[in-house]
Design a protein around this motif. Structure first.
Motif, short mmCIF file in Angstrom:
data_model
loop_
_atom_site.label_atom_id
_atom_site.label_comp_id
_atom_site.label_asym_id
_atom_site.label_seq_id
_atom_site.Cartn_x
_atom_site.Cartn_y
_atom_site.Cartn_z
N ASP A 229 25.17 46.53 2.53
CA ASP A 229 26.56 46.83 2.25
C ASP A 229 27.35 47.91 1.24
O ASP A 229 28.00 48.04 1.14
N THR B 154 30.77 49.29 1.38
CA THR B 154 31.99 48.76 1.58
C THR B 154 32.58 49.41 0.44
O THR B 154 31.92 50.43 -0.10
N ALA C 242 27.73 41.81 0.42
CA ALA C 242 27.33 41.57 1.61
C ALA C 242 26.15 41.36 1.89
O ALA C 242 25.58 40.77 2.92
N ASP D 200 28.06 44.77 5.78
CA ASP D 200 29.32 44.44 5.71
C ASP D 200 29.78 44.97 7.53
O ASP D 200 28.60 45.43 8.44
N HIS D 201 30.74 45.60 8.08
CA HIS D 201 30.71 45.79 9.27
C HIS D 201 30.12 47.06 10.38
O HIS D 201 31.30 47.32 11.08
N ASP E 16 39.79 39.32 12.48
CA ASP E 16 39.29 40.27 11.39
C ASP E 16 40.69 40.62 10.96
O ASP E 16 41.69 40.49 11.46
N HIS F 277 32.25 50.52 6.87
CA HIS F 277 33.24 50.26 7.58
C HIS F 277 34.78 49.17 7.67
O HIS F 277 35.04 48.66 8.45
N ASP G 132 34.93 39.02 10.99
CA ASP G 132 34.76 39.39 10.02
C ASP G 132 34.98 37.79 9.46
O ASP G 132 36.46 37.50 9.52
N THR H 274 34.20 37.08 -0.33
CA THR H 274 33.78 38.09 0.87
C THR H 274 34.49 38.97 -0.23
O THR H 274 34.86 39.15 -1.26
N GLU I 243 30.87 40.52 6.76
CA GLU I 243 31.27 40.53 4.88
C GLU I 243 31.06 39.44 4.55
O GLU I 243 32.04 39.08 3.63
N SER J 227 29.76 37.72 1.56
CA SER J 227 29.39 38.51 -0.17
C SER J 227 28.96 37.00 -1.54
O SER J 227 30.68 36.91 -1.98
#
Length: 327
Positions: A47, A50, A56, A127-128, A151, A167, A240, A252, A284, A286
């Motif tokens: 993460d 972010t 995450a 995370d993405h 998303d 991300h 996501d 998230t 994502e 969290s």
């Protein structure tokens, strides 16, 4: 196929090490093509890229724990995943906290190994930002992919806090590197306030369906639109968790109100019927911001629906030509 019975599953709810869906644990480094593995679930505990709320990195652990409640039979599709696919838990990828670019290289290496044995990687983040590593590995094996992205955010900013890998930048980078073909890609669920640059045409060529339009269209029509857009191309499917309204998924880092329900999201996944998915990511989640683990359990349901999607594609191909789908 995996040797699996419901009685074994129940006995493992409270005993033994926890794995995704109580599936066998097989470290990626030990997999070979001769194992006949069809899909590998990998945790990606990161993460560091972010922009708002961290946490995450604990997503894979939360989803893995919540998945012990799940069974592998699908009422809607009339199948048991492990009757059609051999799926294993590949563990968590190695990362280097605080060194994001090195971490991306390690993620890519792990996903390379999954593709190398002919299996489908299913990444649970995290995370993405992991997506750029995921797509680099997939494109080396399959060429440019069509992206199907569920998303609340498009993630196509040119930079974030002045850096290129974050991300919120992953799909611009992926388009620039030729990892995805934006003209056959689709982004669904976008909503909320945006930076000024997001109001202008970015010139990338993605099809974008905003959240209000998606809800008006409904799941069946969205499924048709997605299938028409990607055609028979290899697909990267990413979910996501902030696609879903935070009333259903509070855990998230970048919540956006006004999104679809969890029921809508799962129905949409069942309507996709994509025949050639080559990489999957769920991102994502969290846990520090979750309530009663409802976001983690939604993550489990998302991965379950994607696995049933892959199993249904295998069943269809087998019925059509009498052999297993060539991976």
């Amino acid at each position: 196929m995996t040797d699996y019975t419901d009685s074994q599953a129940v006995s493992r709810l409270s005993s033994g090490p926890r794995t995704f869906f109580r599936l066998p644990y097989r470290p990626v480094r030990e997999l070979t093509e001769n194992d006949g593995v069809d899909a590998v679930i990998l945790g990606v505990p990161i993460d560091g890229a972010t922009g708002y709320r961290s946490g995450a990195r604990f997503g894979p652990e939360a989803v893995r724990s919540a998945s012990t409640l799940a069974r592998l039979g699908s009422r809607e599709r009339g199948l048991v995943i492990t009757d059609l696919l051999t799926v294993v838990d590949g563990g968590d990828v190695h990362i280097v906290p605080g060194y994001h670019l090195q971490t991306l290289e390690l993620i890519e290496k792990s996903v390379d190994a999954v593709h190398g044995v002919g299996a489908l990687p299913i990444l649970v983040g995290g995370d993405h930002s992991l997506a750029i590593a995921e797509l680099r590995a997939a494109a080396k094996k399959h060429g440019p992919l069509s992206l199907v992205q569920l998303d609340a955010h498009r993630d196509v900013l040119d930079d974030y806090f002045g850096v290129k890998h974050f991300h919120g930048t992953v799909y611009r980078r992926a388009a620039e590197e030729g990892l995805i073909d934006p003209t056959t890609s689709i982004q669904i669920g976008m909503r909320g306030s945006v930076p000024r640059e997001d109001l202008a045409d970015d010139g990338l060529g993605f099809t974008v369906i905003h959240s209000d339009e998606a809800i008006e269209l409904g799941c069946r029509e969205l499924g048709r639109i997605v299938r028409d857009k990607v055609g028979t191309n290899p697909v990267a499917l990413t979910f996501d968790i902030d696609f879903v309204d935070p009333s259903c998924a509070p855990g998230t880092g970048t919540p956006e109100v006004g999104g679809p329900s969890s029921a809508f999201a799962l129905r949409l996944l069942r309507e996709l019927d994509l025949p050639d998915i080559r990489t999957v990511s769920l991102v994502e989640i969290s846990p520090p911001y979750d309530t009663a683990d409802i976001t983690a359990h939604l993550g489990v349901a998302v991965i379950f629906e994607i696995m049933t999607l892959a199993a249904a594609a295998r069943r269809t191909t087998t019925q059509q030509d009498g052999r297993l789908h060539a991976r």
